[in-house]
Structure formats: structure tokens, C-alpha cells
Design a protein around this motif. Structure first.
Motif, short mmCIF file in Angstrom:
data_model
loop_
_atom_site.label_atom_id
_atom_site.label_comp_id
_atom_site.label_asym_id
_atom_site.label_seq_id
_atom_site.Cartn_x
_atom_site.Cartn_y
_atom_site.Cartn_z
N MET A 251 103.35 10.90 50.24
CA MET A 251 102.54 12.10 50.05
C MET A 251 102.67 13.04 51.25
O MET A 251 102.74 14.25 51.09
CB MET A 251 101.08 11.71 49.82
N ASN B 263 105.66 15.20 50.90
CA ASN B 263 105.66 16.08 49.73
C ASN B 263 105.25 17.50 50.15
O ASN B 263 104.13 17.93 49.93
CB ASN B 263 104.71 15.52 48.66
N GLN B 264 106.20 18.18 50.78
CA GLN B 264 105.96 19.51 51.32
C GLN B 264 107.14 20.41 50.95
O GLN B 264 108.25 19.91 50.72
CB GLN B 264 105.81 19.46 52.85
N THR C 255 113.27 13.76 53.45
CA THR C 255 112.77 14.39 52.23
C THR C 255 112.67 13.35 51.11
O THR C 255 113.34 12.31 51.14
CB THR C 255 113.70 15.53 51.76
N LEU C 256 111.83 13.65 50.15
CA LEU C 256 111.71 12.81 48.97
C LEU C 256 112.93 13.01 48.09
O LEU C 256 113.41 14.13 47.91
CB LEU C 256 110.45 13.18 48.18
N LEU D 233 110.10 11.37 44.14
CA LEU D 233 109.18 12.30 43.48
C LEU D 233 108.62 11.69 42.20
O LEU D 233 107.44 11.84 41.89
CB LEU D 233 109.89 13.62 43.18
N LEU E 234 106.11 8.97 43.14
CA LEU E 234 104.90 9.61 43.65
C LEU E 234 104.09 10.21 42.50
O LEU E 234 102.87 10.06 42.45
CB LEU E 234 105.26 10.67 44.68
#
Length: 146
Positions: free
Chosen positions: A51, A54-55, A103-104, A109, A112
Motif C-alpha cells: 500500500m 501504491n503512489q 514499483t508495484l 496491483l 493489492l
């Protein structure tokens, strides 16, 4: 042998120590969220880490470490496990090769996204179980300690 620290002191610490009570509560919450998130293959710590990534732009690892109250070494180890599982990817920062961007991945993703409803349901149940003055006061008190 006489006691240097009386047993009454042990009882005092057991009943009053904020650190002990916070640790016990944190462990109980961790177990509850770990169990809830098990179907998507995450622990509560992994959920929080994903989380935090997650940007819109890759965050600086120092900022992630501060947010999660982790040292950089622990964060790096946790990220390696997520990278091994294909949930995150890392690459050198093009402007500073000494820094890394994490990064995801698409899989990260998806996992998540599957975890968020589980987190919401579990979190709502935890908050509903709190007595007055309620979760907002608890959050404020915990933030005051950081």
C-alpha cells in the motif's frame, strides 16, 4: 534470596506499562490481519508495504521506511521477498544510480486490489469492537507517541 524488585512492581508494570499494552495489542491485530489476508497470500506487513508503494510516482525508500517505522535494512529485505514473488520490481533511479525505485507490478496491483476489501472488512470489525471514546481517539493517542 530476597527480592530486589518486589512482586508488586511486576504487577504494577503488567497493569500500567503502555509499551507492554501496545505490543500486546499490535501482536493481536497482526495475527487478526495476517489470518484475514492469508487467502490473498499476504501478511499485514506486506499489505502495508504494498500500500505504501501504491503512489503515482515511485516513493523514496527513506520515506517508505519512515512511514512504516522500519529501518532501511529491514525494508530492503521485505522488498526482496515481494520482488521474488513478482509483486514489486526495482530499478535504478535514472537521476541517481545509487538510489532505487520500487514499483508495484501488475501482479502486485492485482493482489493489492484483492486485499483491500479484506482489509476494509477486518478493519471495520476491529473498529466496531472498540469501546468509547473510539478509534479516532485511539489513533490520535498512538500518533502522539510517534
Amino acid at each position: 534470596m530476597s527480592r530486589i524488585v518486589p512482586f508488586e512492581t511486576t504487577l504494577e508494570v503488567r497493569d500500567a506499562c503502555l509499551c507492554l499494552h501496545v505490543q500486546r495489542a499490535a501482536r493481536a491485530l497482526a495475527r487478526r490481519f495476517d489470518e484475514a489476508l492469508r487467502p490473498v497470500g499476504l501478511t499485514h506487513g506486506q499489505f502495508s508495504l504494498l500500500m505504501s508503494l501504491n503512489q503515482p510516482q515511485p516513493p523514496a525508500l527513506g520515506a517508505v521506511a519512515r512511514l512504516l517505522a522500519m529501518d532501511r535494512t529491514t525494508l530492503t529485505a521485505a522488498l526482496k521477498l515481494l520482488e521474488r514473488d513478482g509483486l514489486v520490481s526495482s530499478r535504478a533511479d535514472p537521476s541517481d544510480r545509487r538510489s532505487r525505485w520500487v514499483t508495484l507490478t501488475g501482479k502486485g496491483l492485482e493482489v493489492l486490489a484483492a486485499a483491500v476489501p479484506i482489509w476494509r472488512e477486518t478493519h471495520a470489525a476491529v473498529e466496531a469492537g472498540l469501546s468509547e471514546p473510539g478509534p479516532d481517539v485511539l489513533r490520535a493517542g498512538l500518533l502522539a507517541l510517534t
